[in-house]
Design a protein around this motif. Structure first.
Motif, short mmCIF file in Angstrom:
data_model
loop_
_atom_site.label_atom_id
_atom_site.label_comp_id
_atom_site.label_asym_id
_atom_site.label_seq_id
_atom_site.Cartn_x
_atom_site.Cartn_y
_atom_site.Cartn_z
N LYS A 168 -35.31 -6.03 -16.85
CA LYS A 168 -35.50 -7.45 -16.53
C LYS A 168 -36.97 -7.71 -16.27
O LYS A 168 -37.68 -6.87 -15.71
CB LYS A 168 -34.68 -7.84 -15.30
N ASP A 169 -37.42 -8.90 -16.65
CA ASP A 169 -38.79 -9.28 -16.34
C ASP A 169 -38.82 -10.02 -15.00
O ASP A 169 -37.80 -10.14 -14.31
CB ASP A 169 -39.41 -10.10 -17.47
N PRO B 275 -35.26 -9.19 -26.63
CA PRO B 275 -34.45 -10.03 -25.74
C PRO B 275 -32.96 -9.79 -25.88
O PRO B 275 -32.45 -9.53 -26.98
CB PRO B 275 -34.82 -11.45 -26.17
N LYS B 276 -32.27 -9.90 -24.77
CA LYS B 276 -30.82 -9.72 -24.72
C LYS B 276 -30.10 -10.64 -25.69
O LYS B 276 -29.11 -10.25 -26.32
CB LYS B 276 -30.34 -9.96 -23.29
N GLU B 277 -30.59 -11.88 -25.81
CA GLU B 277 -29.89 -12.87 -26.62
C GLU B 277 -29.68 -12.40 -28.06
O GLU B 277 -28.63 -12.65 -28.66
CB GLU B 277 -30.67 -14.19 -26.62
N LYS C 51 -38.87 -13.00 -14.33
CA LYS C 51 -38.03 -14.21 -14.31
C LYS C 51 -36.54 -13.85 -14.35
O LYS C 51 -35.71 -14.74 -14.54
CB LYS C 51 -38.38 -15.10 -15.49
N GLU C 52 -36.25 -12.58 -14.21
CA GLU C 52 -34.88 -12.08 -14.25
C GLU C 52 -34.23 -12.25 -15.62
O GLU C 52 -33.00 -12.20 -15.74
CB GLU C 52 -34.00 -12.77 -13.17
N GLN C 53 -35.05 -12.43 -16.64
CA GLN C 53 -34.51 -12.47 -17.99
C GLN C 53 -34.32 -11.03 -18.48
O GLN C 53 -35.15 -10.16 -18.21
CB GLN C 53 -35.45 -13.23 -18.93
N GLU C 54 -33.24 -10.82 -19.22
CA GLU C 54 -32.89 -9.45 -19.61
C GLU C 54 -33.43 -9.10 -21.01
O GLU C 54 -33.40 -9.92 -21.92
CB GLU C 54 -31.37 -9.28 -19.58
N PHE C 55 -33.87 -7.85 -21.09
CA PHE C 55 -34.41 -7.32 -22.33
C PHE C 55 -33.91 -5.88 -22.49
O PHE C 55 -33.30 -5.30 -21.58
CB PHE C 55 -35.94 -7.30 -22.32
#
Length: 565
Positions: free
Chosen positions: A97-98, A76-78, A100-104
């Motif tokens: 991005k998955d 994960p980006k975080e 859900k537009e969450q970044e990895f």
């Protein structure tokens, strides 16, 4: 294994972009097949070799007390933002991005993930030290993937991470990993050297690279002929000259050099030595341009330069437009005389002792002769910013430096508290107080080792595997054009006897002609080969040949067993 039941697909022709021996031979043997740029499928043959390397690595890591685990390749980006590397790692970091537009990102390394694991799992000093390792796929989006698996985008890596309460504990594990790596490469039958190295993008303090010696290696290795000093060229220090700078004896003169831009051309034109010239490089600094000056026969060491206080952690050349704007001249005619006052002038220690030198005139088509520091050109300060060269005095004062080529296959780092502090990875010490853990990091390029071994061990016929890496230790070749049952039975019996003795054996029962069969066995690098034939049965012998030998010889079955142990 019977080759009639195995997928062996050797070829004669390879693509033109296969520039080095390992790439060509891995394609010719059928060990790998290209899927896309920097992405390769490992065939059954290639996988056998890869697993051999992996086995030795795992055994020595376990022996050294490391504990195996497995971490995700998608991160994960975080986590990467916590370590401040999401932007800093650069374009090699493949970001995705998955739904859900969450970044990895696809893991190029695992410092963030293992530190997150440690901060959640480790609570007390009593749990330390601990060393976690994994053998896992990594991805780095190389700008120019090449040389097959040597510089692929996806690769198999063993990465380990240790956690400690004290520097002494970290040093103990670092030393243990250094010894484990030495055992790994020794067991794999490779000629290698451990050298001092720069920590690079991983960061941290002490660092050593393990380099497989090969003429095709991308890395220049520096070693002393009078001691055990060895370092990567990026790390090796160039000692300051013992002699002081002579007094100025010449006056400053501008001379025309209409088309002479390179040091070689200028030196030849003015009939001086390149050692009496100063090369000036303008780079982008934190607050504008910075001038780096080295002797004409030397090169700027970009890694050393990147550590200067004036630079933002990297040495990036100024553009022609930037150079023209501040000097009024184009590259090839730049020099330290008359540079604007706001440009720091960092001079290499060897260049700093020159007097009456030649340098660019900061005017197109001209150079200066008789230039001198302080009198004609400012010196902000002198630093070690050049690459060492063969013949330099060793940094430890013992002997002179020599240069060899190497392929980096392993790297050990002392990270200190860089990641643990950023991710707040702490444990309670004996007094019950929170303390940030210290970390070590230890990587081995498992897939790169395969290519490096081929670079070091091959001939015109193909690969010459060290026995611990070979897909099989011995090949039993059957020559039976008349289909005589006794030949088949004898080959089968020998095959069974070898396997019963724990000797990895491949039976070439494909029915090929001798020439084609032997060419395949030499190409794929099987260390030992025996031929079972009607003539041999009649004589009571086997035709034996080691891969590294030029001639075959007749031996008995008992002699073969004794030879193979």
């Amino acid at each position: 294994m019977r080759l009639s039941q195995f997928h062996l697909a050797t070829v004669k022709e390879v693509p033109a972009d296969a520039e080095i021996a390992s790439h060509r031979l891995m394609l010719r043997t059928g060990m790998i097949r290209k899927l896309a740029a920097g992405l390769y499928t490992w065939s059954p043959l290639g996988l056998r070799v890869l697993r051999k390397v992996e086995k030795v690595v795992r055994e020595e890591m376990d022996r050294a007390g490391a504990v195996e685990m497995l971490m995700p390749t998608i991160q994960p980006k975080e986590l990467w933002e916590e370590s401040a590397r999401w932007a800093k790692f650069g374009p090699q970091l493949l970001k995705i991005k998955d739904r859900k537009e969450q970044e990895f990102c696809y893991a190029p390394t695992a410092e963030e993930v293992v530190t997150d694991f440690a901060r959640n799992e480790l609570k007390s000093y009593k749990q330390l030290p601990v060393n976690f390792y994994q053998i896992q796929t990594k991805f780095r989006d190389e700008i120019r993937p090449r040389f097959g698996v040597m510089r692929a985008r996806e690769f198999l890596m063993k990465d380990a991470y240790s956690f400690h309460l004290t520097q002494e504990s970290l040093q103990e594990t670092y030393d243990a990993m250094y010894q484990a790596y030495s055992r790994i490469f020794t067991r794999l039958g490779l000629k290698f050297r451990a050298v001092q190295a720069d920590t690079g993008a991983i960061g941290g303090n002490a660092s050593h690279e393990f380099q497989v010696l090969a003429d095709s290696g991308e890395d220049a290795l520096i070693f002393s002929d009078g001691s055990d000093y060895a370092a990567n060229i990026e790390k090796a220090e160039a000692l300051a000259p013992a002699a002081a700078r002579p007094a100025a004896a010449a006056s400053l003169q501008r001379v025309d050099t209409p088309t002479q831009k390179t040091i070689e051309d200028v030196a030849a034109f003015l009939k001086v030595s390149p050692q009496q010239c100063v090369k000036t490089i303008l780079v982008q600094g934190s607050k504008g341009l910075v001038a780096l000056c080295v002797r004409g026969d030397h090169e700027v060491n970009e890694v050393k330069a990147g550590k200067l206080a004036e630079l933002p952690g990297a040495s990036v050349l100024a553009t022609e437009a930037e150079i023209l704007a501040v000097t009024g001249a184009r590259p090839g005619f730049i020099g330290p005389v008359g540079l604007p006052a706001e440009i720091p002038v960092i001079v290499d220690r060897d260049a700093a002792v020159l007097a009456d030198f030649v340098c660019g005139g900061n005017q197109d088509g001209t150079h200066y002769t008789g230039a001198n520091w302080e009198r004609d050109a400012r010196v902000t300060r002198a630093e070690d910013i050049r690459k060492v060269v063969a013949g330099d005095v060793s940094p430890d004062g013992k002997g002179t430096l020599q240069i060899a080529r190497g392929i980096e296959v392993g790297h050990v780092f002392q990270l200190g508290n860089k990641y643990a502090e950023a991710l707040d990875a702490t444990v309670l010490d004996e007094q019950g107080k929170k303390q940030v853990m210290l970390m070590g990091c230890y990587g081995i390029g498992v897939s790169r080792i395969v290519a490096a071994a081929i670079e070091q061990r091959h001939d015109e016929a193909g690969v010459i595997w060290p026995e611990p890496m070979a897909p099989w230790r011995i090949a039993v070749c059957v020559i039976n054009p008349k289909n005589v049952p006794e030949v088949t039975q004898a080959a089968e019996a020998l095959y069974q006897q070898l396997n019963e003795r724990g000797i990895e054996t491949v039976l070439d029962d494909r029915g090929l002609r001798p020439g084609a069969m032997f060419a395949d066995m030499e190409l794929i690098g099987i260390p030992h080969r025996v031929v079972v034939s009607e003539r041999g049965i009649a004589a009571g012998t086997l035709e034996y040949r080691a891969r590294h030998e030029a001639e075959s010889r007749a031996i008995s079955t008992d002699e073969l067993f004794a030879l193979l142990g």
